[in-house]
Scaffold this motif. Structure first.
Motif, short mmCIF file in Angstrom:
data_model
loop_
_atom_site.label_atom_id
_atom_site.label_comp_id
_atom_site.label_asym_id
_atom_site.label_seq_id
_atom_site.Cartn_x
_atom_site.Cartn_y
_atom_site.Cartn_z
N THR A 64 -14.08 -11.33 38.36
CA THR A 64 -13.24 -10.01 38.81
C THR A 64 -14.45 -8.95 39.36
OG1 THR A 64 -11.69 -8.54 38.15
CG2 THR A 64 -13.32 -9.12 36.55
N THR A 65 -14.01 -8.24 40.04
CA THR A 65 -14.91 -7.10 40.69
C THR A 65 -14.61 -5.79 39.51
OG1 THR A 65 -14.51 -7.76 42.82
CG2 THR A 65 -15.20 -5.51 42.54
N ASN A 89 -21.29 -5.19 39.59
CA ASN A 89 -20.23 -5.10 40.19
C ASN A 89 -19.19 -6.44 40.40
OD1 ASN A 89 -21.21 -6.89 42.09
ND2 ASN A 89 -21.58 -5.38 43.57
N THR A 90 -19.45 -7.55 39.34
CA THR A 90 -18.89 -8.38 39.12
C THR A 90 -18.82 -8.94 37.61
OG1 THR A 90 -19.63 -9.37 41.19
CG2 THR A 90 -18.65 -10.88 39.62
N SER A 131 -15.05 -1.72 38.47
CA SER A 131 -14.96 -0.61 39.21
C SER A 131 -15.02 0.44 38.26
CB SER A 131 -13.95 -0.41 40.26
OG SER A 131 -12.80 -0.57 39.75
#
Length: 141
Positions: free
Chosen positions: A131-132, A29-30, A134
């Protein structure tokens, strides 16, 4: 930009799509985005070589590395007469967890190899950012 052709040959175990180790069930998720301007690419390559097993063991995997061949945004060019591109490569790497990332970068081998990376890039034009990640599926729209 074009995909880096050395990545599948030299670092196949770090490619997310080729990763056949204990990291298969990790959720990412990162991400870490690196923008690099090389002064001595051989030193950066040596850093990559010395740290690839640490990355793999700690769930830091590569989505893609792109070699920059040109850009349409003038700010990414230097102001000298030969229009050198400021960035040579963009790397997008996935990080499985903050604790794994911390474990990797505090490994003594990583710490000693980091000077190679630092000496191999122009620090005024090189940067990294987290950053995340998604994903969006058709059902989400």
């Amino acid at each position: 930009a074009q995909l880096n052709s050395e990545l599948p040959e030299k670092y196949a175990d770090l490619l997310l799509q080729n990763n056949n180790n204990d990291n298969n069930d990790l959720e990412f998720n990162t991400a870490l985005l690196h923008v690099l301007k090389f002064t001595d690419e051989a030193q950066v390559n040596e850093f990559d070589e010395q740290t690839k097993e640490i990355k793999r063991e700690n769930g830091i995997l590569v989505q893609a590395w792109w070699d920059i061949t040109g850009t349409c945004i003038n700010d990414y060019y230097s102001n000298n007469n030969n229009n050198n591109i400021i960035a040579d490569q963009i790397r997008y790497e996935l990080v499985s967890s903050w604790s794994n990332y911390a474990r990797a970068i505090t490994n003594p081998l990583w710490t000693s190899a980091s000077s190679l990376r630092e000496n191999g890039v122009d620090l005024s034009s090189t940067f990294s950012a987290f950053t995340t990640t998604s994903s969006t599926t058709v059902e989400d729209l």
